[in-house]
Write a protein that holds these residues in place. Structure first.
Motif, PDB file in Angstrom:
ATOM      1  N   SER A  39     -52.642 -25.363 -14.568  1.00 11.48           N
ATOM      2  CA  SER A  39     -51.208 -25.563 -14.685  1.00 11.48           C
ATOM      3  C   SER A  39     -50.877 -26.076 -16.060  1.00 11.48           C
ATOM      4  O   SER A  39     -51.739 -26.526 -16.806  1.00 11.48           O
ATOM      5  CB  SER A  39     -50.723 -26.558 -13.619  1.00 11.48           C
ATOM      6  N   LYS A  81     -43.664 -21.779 -10.086  1.00 11.73           N
ATOM      7  CA  LYS A  81     -45.095 -21.485 -10.037  1.00 11.73           C
ATOM      8  C   LYS A  81     -45.310 -19.992 -10.223  1.00 11.73           C
ATOM      9  O   LYS A  81     -44.631 -19.174  -9.595  1.00 11.73           O
ATOM     10  CB  LYS A  81     -45.702 -21.917  -8.707  1.00 11.73           C
ATOM     11  N   VAL A  82     -46.280 -19.634 -11.072  1.00 13.53           N
ATOM     12  CA  VAL A  82     -46.600 -18.243 -11.361  1.00 13.53           C
ATOM     13  C   VAL A  82     -48.035 -17.970 -10.919  1.00 13.53           C
ATOM     14  O   VAL A  82     -48.969 -18.658 -11.352  1.00 13.53           O
ATOM     15  CB  VAL A  82     -46.462 -17.934 -12.864  1.00 13.53           C
ATOM     16  N   THR A  84     -51.364 -15.552 -10.907  1.00 12.57           N
ATOM     17  CA  THR A  84     -51.948 -14.534 -11.772  1.00 12.57           C
ATOM     18  C   THR A  84     -53.399 -14.276 -11.402  1.00 12.57           C
ATOM     19  O   THR A  84     -54.076 -15.146 -10.857  1.00 12.57           O
ATOM     20  CB  THR A  84     -51.870 -14.940 -13.258  1.00 12.57           C
ATOM     21  N   VAL A  90     -56.049 -18.277 -17.804  1.00 11.96           N
ATOM     22  CA  VAL A  90     -54.876 -18.924 -17.241  1.00 11.96           C
ATOM     23  C   VAL A  90     -54.626 -20.300 -17.853  1.00 11.96           C
ATOM     24  O   VAL A  90     -53.472 -20.715 -18.018  1.00 11.96           O
ATOM     25  CB  VAL A  90     -55.006 -19.023 -15.704  1.00 11.96           C
ATOM     26  N   TYR A  94     -52.419 -18.115 -21.205  1.00 19.11           N
ATOM     27  CA  TYR A  94     -51.222 -18.166 -20.366  1.00 19.11           C
ATOM     28  C   TYR A  94     -50.554 -19.534 -20.415  1.00 19.11           C
ATOM     29  O   TYR A  94     -49.329 -19.640 -20.365  1.00 19.11           O
ATOM     30  CB  TYR A  94     -51.564 -17.780 -18.930  1.00 19.11           C
ATOM     31  N   TYR A 112     -48.910 -22.376 -13.763  1.00 18.90           N
ATOM     32  CA  TYR A 112     -49.691 -21.194 -13.409  1.00 18.90           C
ATOM     33  C   TYR A 112     -50.748 -21.540 -12.379  1.00 18.90           C
ATOM     34  O   TYR A 112     -51.316 -22.634 -12.389  1.00 18.90           O
ATOM     35  CB  TYR A 112     -50.398 -20.624 -14.637  1.00 18.90           C
TER      36      TYR A 112
END
Length: 479
Positions: A39, A81-82, A84, A90, A94, A112
């Protein structure tokens, strides 16, 4: 066949294969690592400035074409929140994208979560609900099910003039997802190994390609063709070559539900059969890794960079990852798929995973998600970083496609009115699973590896399943 049935099929396939999953993706940008989630935190100082174009007081959720990133909704507060599949980057690349966006919108937090075994895990979470705000839409979601899980983001006629691959996530004139760029259908290879094997021209037919793989086996120490069988999703990549690249016909995908025996062998060795022939024969002739069940996706990226692997059949998205995986980026090349139609080669192009927004999110989170999605596809460096065809139609194509000189790049045409979901219906009802189930491609490899069935027997079974689905659904079949 509905989404829940697809999930059941996927789980059955997993139980059938005694393999360890090493990652997740599709004909897309998937990777795997030991990281499960990461995250990012919004640490940027508060920005008190408000644009004169601020639209925070607007009611309802706009469409993606109605917002201006960096100007609209500057006072919006939300935390999104994404999800992937890119577990390898990540918490680095990202996370960097998220931080850049949060610098622009300090009241919006972007978190993330990287997920291994992406298709299976996300499919289960979709049905359960409460998964977050943005995800890569799983390939198992049929077009007529898009509205069940995802919010509409715009009108097809409007967005199709702006973005590539819009029709892939459109149903009845409404768009539910924007592709995270796109790929071209070709083959990644180590140029040095191919040269060391004495190959001076790129193959243009299935048999020429197989002969070149044999030369690599005879003259180098490299694995001629690495299947990445244990990763599962990599096997599904073969399906992406069965339409435009194998036929030169952008309407083939739409016509396939009406075709009689679409998997039958053609005299000119084009079409789906020719694609699967390459896979079957490469395995049967011992031109792949010695033990496909012990293959490993993550380590294969470094291996092709070092010249231990000569070739992998994956979309153009993989090239940048292979280049970055070692000290020999200049050795990595990308060739057209070796099928020639009436003297000409073609390459299909299609979208990577598409971003979709949770239809059950709050309005604040929907708007924040729309802002982040638009920033990613229009203003971030994601396409340069991944070597992808950009989402916007006015973007520049990646340099790796310069090798496709004389090869026509095609995209499947949009389905006719009233048949937007017909391919999915027949494909799912038949349980053949083109582009949404990896196991059929694994089935071909296993048949070749153990000599249990010929390719003709496998293709005959697929044709029978296809015909049964057409009859069950009342689809008109063109003789």
């Amino acid at each position: 066949m509905k989404f829940k049935k697809l999930m059941a099929l996927g789980m059955a396939a997993v139980m059938t294969m005694s393999l360890a999953a090493c990652g997740s993706s599709d004909n897309t940008t998937g990777n795997a690592s030991n990281e499960d989630a990461a995250s990012t935190d919004a640490n940027a100082p508060a920005d008190s400035s408000t644009s004169s174009n601020d639209t925070t007081d607007k009611t309802g959720v706009p469409t993606i074409d109605e917002i201006t990133v960096g100007e609209d909704y500057k006072d919006l507060t939300a935390s999104i929140k994404v999800l992937t599949n890119r577990t390898d980057i990540v918490d680095t690349v990202y996370a960097g994208y998220a931080q850049q966006f949060m610098d622009l919108y300090p009241n919006i937090t972007v978190e993330y979560e990287g997920i291994t075994d992406y298709e299976e895990s996300v499919s289960l979470r979709l049905s359960a609900g409460g998964w977050g705000d943005i995800m890569f839409i799983p390939t198992g979601v049929s077009k007529n099910e898009l509205s069940t899980y995802f919010m509409p983001i715009g009108d097809y006629n409007t967005l199709n003039s702006i973005y590539n691959f819009v029709d892939e996530k459109t149903f009845e004139g409404t768009v539910y997802g924007i592709a995270n760029g796109g790929t071209a259908s070709g083959i990644a290879y180590n140029k040095k190994i191919w040269a060391d094997a004495g190959i001076t021209e790129m193959p243009k037919t299935p048999e020429a390609f197989l002969e070149d793989l044999q030369k690599i086996k005879d003259n180098t120490e490299a694995v001629p063709l690495y299947t990445n069988f244990a990763a599962k999703w990599t096997m599904g990549a073969w399906d992406a070559y069965t339409d435009c690249a194998a036929t030169g016909d952008p309407d083939f995908h739409n016509n396939m539900p009406h075709m009689k025996d679409p998997f039958a062998k053609r005299d000119d060795m084009t079409g789906p059969y020719a694609v699967y022939y390459i896979l079957y024969e490469a395995v049967a002739r011992g031109l792949v890794e010695e033990d496909p069940a012990s293959s490993d996706w993550e380590s294969s990226k470094g291996a092709i960079n070092r010249g231990e692997i000569a070739t992998m059949v994956l979309g153009s998205w993989a090239v940048e990852q292979f280049k970055e995986a070692g000290d020999n980026p200049d050795d990595i090349g990308y060739m057209p798929f070796p099928i020639t139609v009436n003297g000409k080669q073609y390459a299909g192009s299609g979208g990577n995973y598409a971003f979709g927004i949770n239809k059950d999110a709050t309005d604040e989170n929907k708007i924040a998600s729309l802002l982040y999605m638009k920033w990613l596809v229009e203003e971030s460096t994601i396409y340069l970083d991944e070597g992808s065809i950009p989402a916007r139609k006015d973007g520049e194509y990646p340099s790796l496609l310069e090798a496709f000189d004389g090869v026509e790049l095609l995209t499947n045409t949009a389905a006719p009115d009233g048949e937007e979901d017909l391919f999915d219906d027949v494909n799912n009802e038949s349980e053949v699973g083109i582009n949404n189930n990896d196991y059929p491609d694994c089935e071909i490899l296993e048949a070749a590896l153990y000599g249990t069935r010929s390719l003709d027997e496998v293709m005959d079974e697929w044709n029978q399943k296809w015909s049964a689905a057409q009859e069950s659904l009342g689809v008109e079949v063109n003789k």
